[in-house]
Write an enzyme that holds these catalytic residues in place. Structure first.
Site, PDB file in Angstrom:
ATOM      1  N   TYR A 128      -5.115   8.076  -6.068  1.00 54.26           N
ATOM      2  CA  TYR A 128      -4.542   7.101  -6.339  1.00 54.26           C
ATOM      3  C   TYR A 128      -4.566   6.516  -4.698  1.00 54.26           C
ATOM      4  O   TYR A 128      -4.037   5.753  -4.360  1.00 54.26           O
ATOM      5  CB  TYR A 128      -2.486   7.719  -6.220  1.00 54.26           C
ATOM      6  CG  TYR A 128      -1.694   6.652  -5.312  1.00 54.26           C
ATOM      7  CD1 TYR A 128      -0.602   5.364  -6.039  1.00 54.26           C
ATOM      8  CD2 TYR A 128      -1.121   7.518  -4.349  1.00 54.26           C
ATOM      9  CE1 TYR A 128       0.176   4.526  -5.775  1.00 54.26           C
ATOM     10  CE2 TYR A 128       0.476   6.026  -4.155  1.00 54.26           C
ATOM     11  CZ  TYR A 128       0.034   5.144  -4.414  1.00 54.26           C
ATOM     12  OH  TYR A 128       1.423   4.327  -3.836  1.00 54.26           O
ATOM     13  N   SER A 155       1.132  -0.986  -0.288  1.00 59.05           N
ATOM     14  CA  SER A 155       0.013   0.020  -0.188  1.00 59.05           C
ATOM     15  C   SER A 155       1.227   0.378  -0.133  1.00 59.05           C
ATOM     16  O   SER A 155       1.736   1.821  -1.124  1.00 59.05           O
ATOM     17  CB  SER A 155      -0.869   0.236   1.168  1.00 59.05           C
ATOM     18  OG  SER A 155      -1.962   1.689   1.246  1.00 59.05           O
ATOM     19  N   LYS A 168      -5.365   2.505  -3.020  1.00 57.14           N
ATOM     20  CA  LYS A 168      -4.307   2.195  -1.300  1.00 57.14           C
ATOM     21  C   LYS A 168      -5.682   1.629  -0.775  1.00 57.14           C
ATOM     22  O   LYS A 168      -4.822   1.038   0.616  1.00 57.14           O
ATOM     23  CB  LYS A 168      -3.134   3.013  -1.179  1.00 57.14           C
ATOM     24  CG  LYS A 168      -2.302   3.037  -2.329  1.00 57.14           C
ATOM     25  CD  LYS A 168      -1.398   1.552  -3.184  1.00 57.14           C
ATOM     26  CE  LYS A 168      -0.585   1.650  -3.947  1.00 57.14           C
ATOM     27  NZ  LYS A 168      -0.480   0.176  -3.957  1.00 57.14           N
TER      28      LYS A 168
END
Length: 283
Positions: A150, A136, A154
């Site tokens: 983005y 992650s 994660k």
């Protein structure tokens, strides 16, 4: 007695993937290293290691993931550690990111992780052992301007891993998610980071500042990738590995800052939070 493990590592051509591959090989374990293209280049780079098998894999292609899993078992007989590393960044305000840019980063970072995981887990379930390690980011623990899309990929990986840890534990399989902060890799280069072509001036003081920061800090990040790779070896060898492993002082500081603020908000809104149950619910 130390048992040799077989690792399956995606995105192995550079960055974290390459560092982990080299550290694992040096430690004596076997590695199936996957790359999206030019498998021969990585094989040539690490040709001194007989315990390495390099194969081509675009993680967005589920059929390729299944083929790579079969190749791994045919070559080494088992898969003990899966490292879902393949992915890339997107630096953009949430509004700036185009639908295609969002789709592309999710296809790799989330759906790609799921494709590979679905290909490998049948092997681990048959063995009744294994360890899935998903990579992650500090951006998966705490949102920050410029990294919203983005980071959301994660955040998804965080939730998937937490659920998998519970689902897989009775089957003898561990699941961990690693959250690196800023490490001195090529993540901020154009090879790993996409910057949206759509720039909105109203975000100049936030996302615009982050774009400048990313340029300035490139190759000056505090984290040492070689030390990260050693942390992965320690994680894979742990009898009771953690579900979460934040790496880097910057990640830890950011997480503490977030949870402290979260607790303050809970206290400020406690009566509202606790006042939404039906009257017939026993407190």
């Amino acid at each position: 007695m130390t048992t040799t493990k077989v690792w399956f590592i995606t995105g192995a051509s550079r960055g974290f993937g390459l560092e982990i591959v080299k550290a694992v090989l040096e430690d004596g374990d076997k590695v199936v290293a996957t790359v999206r293209s030019n498998a021969g280049e990585l094989a040539d780079l690490l040709e001194q290691y007989s315990n390495l098998f390099v194969t081509k894999l675009d993680v967005t292609n589920e059929a390729q993931a299944k083929v790579a899993a079969d190749q791994a078992v045919n070559r080494f007989g088992r898969i003990d550690v899966l490292v879902n590393n393949a992915g890339f960044g997107l630096l953009s305000a949430v509004e700036e990111a185009t639908g295609e840019e969002v789709k592309r980063v999710f296809e790799t970072n989330v759906f790609g992780t799921l494709n590979v995981t679905r290909a490998i887990l049948p092997v681990m379930r048959a063995q009744q052992s294994g360890h899935v390690i998903n990579i992650s980011s500090v951006g998966g623990l705490s949102g920050f301007y410029g990294w919203g899309v983005y980071g959301s990929t994660k955040f998804a990986v965080e939730g998937l891993t937490e659920a998998m840890a519970q689902e897989l534990a009775p089957l003898g399989i561990h699941a961990s998610v690693v959250e690196p902060g800023f490490f001195r890799t090529n993540f901020l280069d154009t090879s790993s980071l996409t910057r949206t072509s759509n720039v909105i001036d109203d975000y100049a003081n936030t996302v615009g500042a982050m774009r400048s920061f990313a340029t300035q800090v490139n190759k000056k990040q505090p984290g040492d990738p070689a030390k990260l790779a050693q942390a992965f070896i320690r994680l894979a060898n742990a009898e009771q590995p953690p579900v979460h492993l934040p790496l880097g002082n910057d990640t830890l500081s950011r997480y503490i800052e977030k949870t402290t603020k979260f607790q303050e908000e809970i206290e400020a809104w406690y009566d509202v939070i606790t006042g939404t149950d039906h009257d017939d619910v026993v407190q």
